[in-house]
Motif scaffolding. Structure first.
Motif, PDB file in Angstrom:
ATOM      1  N   UNK A 149     -59.826  35.680  93.008  1.00  0.00           N
ATOM      2  CA  UNK A 149     -59.283  34.916  91.894  1.00  0.00           C
ATOM      3  C   UNK A 149     -60.084  33.633  91.693  1.00  0.00           C
ATOM      4  N   UNK A 150     -60.055  33.151  90.478  1.00  0.00           N
ATOM      5  CA  UNK A 150     -60.734  31.892  90.149  1.00  0.00           C
ATOM      6  C   UNK A 150     -59.677  30.802  90.010  1.00  0.00           C
ATOM      7  N   UNK A 151     -59.706  29.861  90.958  1.00  0.00           N
ATOM      8  CA  UNK A 151     -58.688  28.818  91.027  1.00  0.00           C
ATOM      9  C   UNK A 151     -59.271  27.503  90.560  1.00  0.00           C
ATOM     10  N   UNK A 152     -58.624  26.873  89.594  1.00  0.00           N
ATOM     11  CA  UNK A 152     -59.033  25.551  89.140  1.00  0.00           C
ATOM     12  C   UNK A 152     -57.958  24.558  89.566  1.00  0.00           C
ATOM     13  N   UNK A 153     -58.320  23.682  90.502  1.00  0.00           N
ATOM     14  CA  UNK A 153     -57.405  22.636  90.933  1.00  0.00           C
ATOM     15  C   UNK A 153     -57.599  21.418  90.044  1.00  0.00           C
ATOM     16  N   UNK A 154     -56.484  20.789  89.679  1.00  0.00           N
ATOM     17  CA  UNK A 154     -56.499  19.659  88.759  1.00  0.00           C
ATOM     18  C   UNK A 154     -55.633  18.547  89.334  1.00  0.00           C
ATOM     19  N   UNK A 155     -56.184  17.338  89.387  1.00  0.00           N
ATOM     20  CA  UNK A 155     -55.459  16.224  89.982  1.00  0.00           C
ATOM     21  C   UNK A 155     -55.889  14.923  89.330  1.00  0.00           C
TER      22      UNK A 155
END
Length: 320
Positions: free
Chosen positions: A1-7
């Motif tokens: 899976x392609x996970x984009x973390x955003x913070x």
């Protein structure tokens, strides 16, 4: 899976460590987008919006479009703008994760977040320490990780060859939340007759400098808030005797994850216990060294970055 973390900002550098571990130890691909830096810790970055030009913003746009998972940290959600891009505009077909790390806005009003997630049908909820499970029912505890094979997170040779004072460190991001005043008062009591302890109060420095200074010490005081911080995990990995006031709830959850009830933290839940513990460690160097060795062994056997990120990988595989 392609996970984009955003913070908005990376909480204690944990998000970038998750990204690196996912890319290193699993088949998932992960990236991290951040907006702000807080304190002066110089955490490693991936896509930090203030540092990016037009090409970097375009890369974020591509990642938002192509990601399978949006993984939001702390108070961030799909309506937060990242260089003019809102994840809400790319949300269709994405799994959404909300990951809480104890931000004061969350601790002061967890119900508002629970209501928001219920209204939006969000069920993929994570918390970073077991105490937060009480504030967000239905969430899952995802243990933070430290890369235990990093040289700065390995024990320093020869720390106990010098018979001088016992070196005790404390690295609070917020002194009002980390029992710093009680800690310094306890040291003063222990040193009242004989200067047994030397304190390194580590504040407002880069993460690399912080780790290097911790690594030269014998003991780390985390806090007495009922749980543990990332600082604890770093100290255990470095082979320090680590003091924290884990309550019974936290200990039970940690034991479940670790697969053992033999936890390496030295427990102090109030100032009197802290004084006794610090004095005991100062007078019994072999005990102090043994506690550090047990901590490092625990991290290697029970809490490696490979094990912690495997749990996160399994969580992604079962997203709803």
């Amino acid at each position: 899976m392609r996970i984009l973390m955003l913070a908005i900002n990376d909480p204690a550098g944990t998000a970038i460590q998750f990204c690196k571990a996912l890319n290193r130890h699993t088949e998932h691909k992960a990236r991290l987008v951040t907006l702000e830096t807080r304190y002066n810790h110089a955490w490693e970055k991936d896509l930090h919006v203030p540092d990016l030009g037009p090409d970097g913003i375009e890369e974020i746009s591509i990642l938002m479009r192509e990601a399978d998972v949006f993984h939001f940290h702390m108070t961030c959600d799909e309506h937060q703008s990242f260089g003019g891009l809102e994840p809400a505009d790319f949300l269709k077909g994405k799994a959404v994760v909300h990951h809480h790390h104890g931000h004061h806005d969350f601790r002061s009003n967890p119900g508002s977040f629970a209501d928001k997630y219920r209204e939006r049908g969000r069920r993929n909820l994570l918390v970073s320490t077991p105490d937060l499970l009480r504030l967000l029912p239905g969430a899952r505890w995802q243990p933070n990780l430290v890369p235990i094979d990093d040289p700065l997170l390995q024990p320093l040779w020869g720390r106990y060859d010098d018979p001088g004072q016992l070196q005790v460190c404390h690295s609070p991001t917020r002194k009002d939340l980390k029992n710093t005043a009680e800690f310094l008062a306890a040291v003063k009591v222990v040193n009242k007759r004989t200067a047994y302890l030397s304190v390194d109060l580590i504040d407002d420095v880069s993460n690399d400098e912080c780790l290097a200074r911790k690594r030269r010490c014998h003991v780390l005081f985390d806090h007495m808030q009922g749980y543990y911080g990332v600082s604890s995990l770093e100290g255990l990995s470095q082979g320090l005797a680590v003091i924290a006031g884990l309550d019974e709830w936290c200990r039970e959850r940690v034991a479940e994850f670790a697969g053992t009830s033999e936890l390496p933290w030295l427990t102090a839940t109030n100032q009197a216990e802290l004084i006794d513990l610090l004095r005991s460690l100062a007078l019994d160097r072999p005990r102090c060294e043994a506690a550090g060795l047990a901590g490092r062994r625990f991290m290697e056997e029970c809490w490696s970055d490979r094990k912690a990120v495997r749990q996160l990988s399994d969580f992604y595989a079962n997203l709803r």
